[in-house]
Write an enzyme that holds these catalytic residues in place. Structure first.
Site, mmCIF file in Angstrom:
data_model
loop_
_atom_site.group_PDB
_atom_site.id
_atom_site.type_symbol
_atom_site.label_atom_id
_atom_site.label_comp_id
_atom_site.label_asym_id
_atom_site.label_seq_id
_atom_site.Cartn_x
_atom_site.Cartn_y
_atom_site.Cartn_z
ATOM 1 N NE ARG A 43 -3.471 2.307 2.803
ATOM 2 C CZ ARG A 43 -3.275 3.260 3.720
ATOM 3 N NH1 ARG A 43 -2.293 3.153 4.594
ATOM 4 N NH2 ARG A 43 -4.076 4.305 3.784
ATOM 5 C CE1 TYR B 212 0.167 3.048 13.500
ATOM 6 C CE2 TYR B 212 -1.847 4.102 12.735
ATOM 7 C CZ TYR B 212 -0.591 3.583 12.475
ATOM 8 O OH TYR B 212 -0.093 3.584 11.206
ATOM 9 C CG ASN C 1 -5.081 3.485 8.625
ATOM 10 O OD1 ASN C 1 -5.202 2.477 7.923
ATOM 11 N ND2 ASN C 1 -4.670 4.635 8.150
ATOM 12 C CD GLU D 109 -1.571 4.127 8.015
ATOM 13 O OE1 GLU D 109 -1.345 4.584 9.150
ATOM 14 O OE2 GLU D 109 -1.742 4.832 7.013
ATOM 15 C CD GLU E 154 -4.976 7.720 9.733
ATOM 16 O OE1 GLU E 154 -4.498 8.790 10.149
ATOM 17 O OE2 GLU E 154 -4.637 6.619 10.198
ATOM 18 C CG HIS F 223 -1.109 9.007 3.460
ATOM 19 N ND1 HIS F 223 -1.237 7.651 3.738
ATOM 20 C CD2 HIS F 223 -0.767 9.571 4.635
ATOM 21 C CE1 HIS F 223 -0.957 7.427 5.016
ATOM 22 N NE2 HIS F 223 -0.672 8.582 5.594
HETATM 23 C C1 GBH Z 1 -1.412 7.308 10.744
HETATM 24 O O1 GBH Z 1 -2.005 8.326 11.421
HETATM 25 C C2 GBH Z 1 -1.002 7.831 9.420
HETATM 26 O O2 GBH Z 1 -1.873 7.398 8.387
HETATM 27 C C3 GBH Z 1 0.435 7.555 9.071
HETATM 28 O O3 GBH Z 1 0.817 8.356 7.994
HETATM 29 C C4 GBH Z 1 1.285 7.770 10.295
HETATM 30 O O4 GBH Z 1 2.657 7.710 10.007
HETATM 31 C C5 GBH Z 1 0.904 6.725 11.284
HETATM 32 O O5 GBH Z 1 -0.454 6.746 11.554
HETATM 33 C C6 GBH Z 1 1.656 6.822 12.598
HETATM 34 O O6 GBH Z 1 1.350 8.002 13.284
HETATM 35 O O7 GBH Z 1 -7.981 10.375 19.829
HETATM 36 O O8 GBH Z 1 -6.927 12.539 20.078
HETATM 37 O O9 GBH Z 1 -5.977 10.601 21.114
HETATM 38 C C7 GBH Z 1 -2.439 8.010 12.697
HETATM 39 C C8 GBH Z 1 -2.747 9.279 13.412
HETATM 40 C C9 GBH Z 1 -2.765 8.675 15.713
HETATM 41 C C10 GBH Z 1 -4.297 10.265 14.828
HETATM 42 C C11 GBH Z 1 -3.546 8.604 16.979
HETATM 43 C C12 GBH Z 1 -5.073 10.147 16.078
HETATM 44 C C13 GBH Z 1 -4.991 9.748 18.437
HETATM 45 C C14 GBH Z 1 -5.858 10.936 18.515
HETATM 46 N N1 GBH Z 1 -3.563 9.055 14.582
HETATM 47 N N2 GBH Z 1 -4.220 9.829 17.202
HETATM 48 S S1 GBH Z 1 -6.764 11.109 19.995
#
Ligand code: GBH
Length: 463
Positions: A83, A303, A301, A367, A172, A127
């Protein structure tokens, strides 16, 4: 001690896509080459104080010049899918008019190289790198940007439509709209909550218009999708006030995207919560029909989960209309180098929710991954045991969700390479391949070898 071979495997379905993901501005570099002009991220990163250490994507991982080497790395991993995103200002510098042939040639060469290695290209059109000229004309808060995006989608479709089987319009949109136009920590760095809601709508409209263009112009059957960073939102306590904070965040993180795309309407409570900011009159007749054009898959995505409580504060926040009502509570447990909690349960929760709410929509994890500091040994090997543990836990959660009926068709780890981590610059490393940002030398980390084993087995090792 001999290597202890796993006795069993948590097998994933036949045909599961094993991928890795990147994004153009984060890896390509070559910011001023072959006709490319600045995007909002060039402008933002070149503005003092916006990105840690003053880092920019000018050179990044130099993927533009090392594309073949990087595809060879993907082949070593055994990836079935890759991707990547197309840089809009490389293909259509001002965001208007004809395409730049050299820009298209780069992506055509990349796609051909992938296909030669039997890796399926998964192409994201946007992106986050809006051509600066379109921002100067108002950016995503302006309706014309959605039209321009659809035109750009057509240029890419005409150039690559014969050989890309899976397309994603936006990555996103929450980040583009709310980090970019409300909180201002991402490009273009504006702190205008009303404009951020307009941006959200015009991103969605751009998505829908692009879906229409792709359906019309792709010469061979292909899938079209959208990628969202949905939030697994949990209340800090069982109080009614905390439940209301969850509702507000769910509206702005999740339902503001899912409802228009999959139901053709905006959530009533969102319209109510934001009434002091806007009457939403920028939503024109027919827009929601465009936005809800069917997609073939949804990209997710993920995390970390989000824990919220009643509270909040005035001032810039990525939550238009909710910043004063919601307080973010650090979740307990281990953290990554981003200080994000490690909790694979949130991924499972989201997949089960999507199973229930969108039973007919195939899902892709577009992601998932973690930033950690690497440990290099004297021989130069790069060890990242925490990343392996993170990936293992999250893949196990995906496996369980599939067993429980979620139609997850693929997993793309973030990221193939260490890269420009937006406002954090090069200080955070998400790659399974280490990049030395002085020499741009690539070194696969332990996690790369671990993932190659998972891909080869089609599943997770169980000891
Ligand atoms: C992704 O964004 C991106 O698509 C990528 O480009 C980037 O490198 C990757 O992640 C790593 O960061 O609810 O206020 O606590 C993820 C971005 C991360 C945005 C977590 C929201 C929590 C917001 N997200 N974040 S909150």
């Amino acid at each position: 001690r001999t290597h202890n071979a796993p006795h069993t495997t948590l097998a994933f379905p036949e045909g599961f896509r094993w991928g890795a993901a990147t994004a153009a501005y984060q890896i390509e570099g070559a910011a001023d080459e072959d006709g490319r002009t600045p995007s909002i991220w060039d402008t933002f990163s070149r503005t003092p104080g916006k990105v840690r250490n003053g880092d920019t994507g000018d050179i990044a991982a130099d993927h533009y010049h090392r594309m073949r080497e990087d595809v060879a790395l993907m082949a070593e991993l055994g990836l079935t899918d890759y991707r990547f995103s197309v840089s809009w200002p490389r293909v259509q510098p001002t965001g208007r008019g004809p395409a730049v042939q050299k820009g298209l040639d780069f992506y055509r060469a990349l796609v051909d190289e992938l296909l030669d290695h039997r890796i399926r290209p998964v192409l994201t059109l946007y992106h986050w790198d809006l051509p600066q000229e379109l921002e100067d004309a108002g950016g995503w808060p302006v309706r014309d940007t959605a039209e321009r995006f659809a035109e750009y989608a057509g240029l890419v479709a005409d150039a690559l439509g014969d050989r890309v089987p899976l397309w994603t319009t936006l990555n996103e949109p929450w980040c583009s709209a709310f980090l970019g136009y409300a909180q201002g920590v991402h490009a273009p760095g504006r702190t205008e909550p009303e404009a951020a809601l307009r941006a959200a709508h015009h991103l969605l409209l751009g998505h829908g218009l692009a879906v229409g263009v792709l359906r019309e112009r792709l010469p061979v059957p292909a899938q079209v999708s959208l990628t969202l960073n949905l939030a697994a939102v949990r209340p800090h306590t069982g109080s009614a006030a905390d439940a209301d904070a969850v509702r507000r965040v769910d509206a702005l993180a999740n339902r503001i995207w899912l409802d228009p795309v999959f139901r053709g309407s905006y959530p009533e409570d969102l319209l109510r919560d934001t009434a002091a900011l806007t009457d939403w009159s920028f939503v024109e007749d027919g827009d929601l029909a465009v936005i809800s054009r069917p997609v073939d898959a949804l990209g997710l995505n993920y995390y970390a989960p989000t824990v919220v409580a009643a509270g909040g504060h005035a001032g810039p926040s990525p939550w238009p209309g909710a910043g004063e009502h919601v307080r973010f509570v650090p979740a307990p447990g281990p953290r990554t180098a981003m200080d994000w909690p490690v909790d694979a349960g949130g991924l499972r929760e989201l997949l089960l929710r999507l199973r229930d709410e969108l039973p007919d929509t195939p899902l892709l994890i577009t992601e998932n991954g973690a930033a950690y500091d690497d440990y290099a040994d004297p021989e130069g090997a790069v060890h990242d045991p925490e990343r392996i543990a993170y990936l293992h836990a999250h893949l196990a959660a995906v496996h369980r969700a599939i067993a429980d009926g979620a139609d997850v068709q693929g997993y793309f780890l973030w990221s193939l390479l260490d890269n420009f981590e937006w406002a954090h610059g090069y200080s955070k490393r998400f790659g399974v391949v280490h990049v030395d940002f002085a020499s741009r030398r690539r070194t696969p980390k332990d996690s790369a070898r671990w993932y190659a084993g998972v891909v080869a087995r089609g599943g997770l090792p169980v000891k």
